[in-house]
Design a protein around this motif. Structure first.
Motif, mmCIF file in Angstrom:
data_model
loop_
_atom_site.group_PDB
_atom_site.id
_atom_site.type_symbol
_atom_site.label_atom_id
_atom_site.label_comp_id
_atom_site.label_asym_id
_atom_site.label_seq_id
_atom_site.Cartn_x
_atom_site.Cartn_y
_atom_site.Cartn_z
ATOM 1 N N ARG A 22 0.840 -1.213 0.000
ATOM 2 C CA ARG A 22 0.000 0.000 0.000
ATOM 3 C C ARG A 22 0.869 1.255 0.000
ATOM 4 O O ARG A 22 0.568 2.222 -0.689
ATOM 5 C CB ARG A 22 -0.937 0.024 1.214
ATOM 6 N N LEU A 23 1.952 1.230 0.767
ATOM 7 C CA LEU A 23 2.851 2.386 0.788
ATOM 8 C C LEU A 23 3.626 2.503 -0.520
ATOM 9 O O LEU A 23 3.949 3.609 -0.951
ATOM 10 C CB LEU A 23 3.802 2.307 1.989
ATOM 11 N N GLU A 54 1.159 4.185 -2.842
ATOM 12 C CA GLU A 54 0.951 5.592 -2.486
ATOM 13 C C GLU A 54 1.718 5.872 -1.191
ATOM 14 O O GLU A 54 1.256 5.558 -0.101
ATOM 15 C CB GLU A 54 -0.533 5.884 -2.299
ATOM 16 N N ASN A 55 2.890 6.459 -1.326
ATOM 17 C CA ASN A 55 3.765 6.710 -0.186
ATOM 18 C C ASN A 55 3.258 7.902 0.623
ATOM 19 O O ASN A 55 2.587 8.778 0.097
ATOM 20 C CB ASN A 55 5.192 6.971 -0.680
ATOM 21 N N GLN A 109 1.315 7.923 3.687
ATOM 22 C CA GLN A 109 -0.068 7.825 4.145
ATOM 23 C C GLN A 109 -0.163 7.904 5.665
ATOM 24 O O GLN A 109 0.739 7.493 6.386
ATOM 25 C CB GLN A 109 -0.677 6.503 3.682
ATOM 26 N N THR A 110 -1.297 8.396 6.112
ATOM 27 C CA THR A 110 -1.585 8.410 7.541
ATOM 28 C C THR A 110 -2.132 7.040 7.941
ATOM 29 O O THR A 110 -2.485 6.220 7.084
ATOM 30 C CB THR A 110 -2.643 9.476 7.878
ATOM 31 N N GLN A 154 -5.591 6.601 6.487
ATOM 32 C CA GLN A 154 -5.578 6.273 5.064
ATOM 33 C C GLN A 154 -5.219 4.809 4.846
ATOM 34 O O GLN A 154 -5.803 4.140 3.998
ATOM 35 C CB GLN A 154 -4.590 7.173 4.314
ATOM 36 N N LEU A 155 -4.260 4.313 5.599
ATOM 37 C CA LEU A 155 -3.867 2.908 5.468
ATOM 38 C C LEU A 155 -5.001 1.982 5.902
ATOM 39 O O LEU A 155 -5.272 0.978 5.251
ATOM 40 C CB LEU A 155 -2.607 2.623 6.281
ATOM 41 N N HIS A 207 -8.167 1.062 3.453
ATOM 42 C CA HIS A 207 -8.066 0.097 2.359
ATOM 43 C C HIS A 207 -7.719 -1.308 2.822
ATOM 44 O O HIS A 207 -7.419 -2.166 2.000
ATOM 45 C CB HIS A 207 -7.009 0.569 1.354
ATOM 46 N N GLU A 215 -0.156 15.341 12.189
ATOM 47 C CA GLU A 215 -0.347 14.197 11.315
ATOM 48 C C GLU A 215 0.945 13.385 11.200
ATOM 49 O O GLU A 215 2.009 13.933 10.960
ATOM 50 C CB GLU A 215 -0.724 14.732 9.929
ATOM 51 N N LEU A 236 2.800 10.754 9.002
ATOM 52 C CA LEU A 236 2.811 10.125 7.691
ATOM 53 C C LEU A 236 3.798 8.971 7.689
ATOM 54 O O LEU A 236 4.850 9.051 8.323
ATOM 55 C CB LEU A 236 3.199 11.141 6.614
ATOM 56 N N TYR A 244 6.181 6.428 5.435
ATOM 57 C CA TYR A 244 6.876 6.325 4.159
ATOM 58 C C TYR A 244 7.623 5.000 4.085
ATOM 59 O O TYR A 244 8.246 4.567 5.049
ATOM 60 C CB TYR A 244 7.872 7.474 3.975
#
Length: 109
Positions: free
Chosen positions: A23-24, A27-28, A30-31, A34-35, A38, A67, A69, A71
């Protein structure tokens, strides 16, 4: 270095953690929310998996205000590839490179 490899192998052993890395990769940055959106995992499970990935340096958290994030850090995977795959493939890759040079040389002449 051995302990670092152990952490990476342990982190990669779980399919849920591999899914998080995928997933990262897609789309690198993400909070957690967000993870979780999905994945078919609880927020607590994702948090635990992220902790293991962070300890293995496969995920790097960056705070942006309030926040957090996440990576992907592919370096540990590359180190494993160099250590455990690369040394076995060097000869074969060298032969392929030589073959490519020969074939390209024949096409020019």
């Amino acid at each position: 270095m051995g302990d670092d490899f152990d952490k990476v192998f342990k982190a990669l052993a779980d399919p849920g953690r591999r899914l998080l890395l995928d997933r990262l990769h897609a789309e690198n940055g993400q909070t957690l929310g967000q993870l979780c959106a999905h994945l078919d995992m609880t927020r607590q499970a994702v948090t635990k998996h992220l902790k293991v990935l962070e300890e293995a340096s496969l995920v790097v958290p960056v705070w942006r205000g309030r926040e957090k994030l996440h990576y992907l850090n592919p370096v540990p995977i590359q180190e494993i590839a160099e250590r455990w795959v690369g040394k076995y493939e060097k000869g074969r890759l060298r032969l392929l490179a030589d073959l490519k040079k020969q074939l390209e040389g024949d096409a020019d002449g």
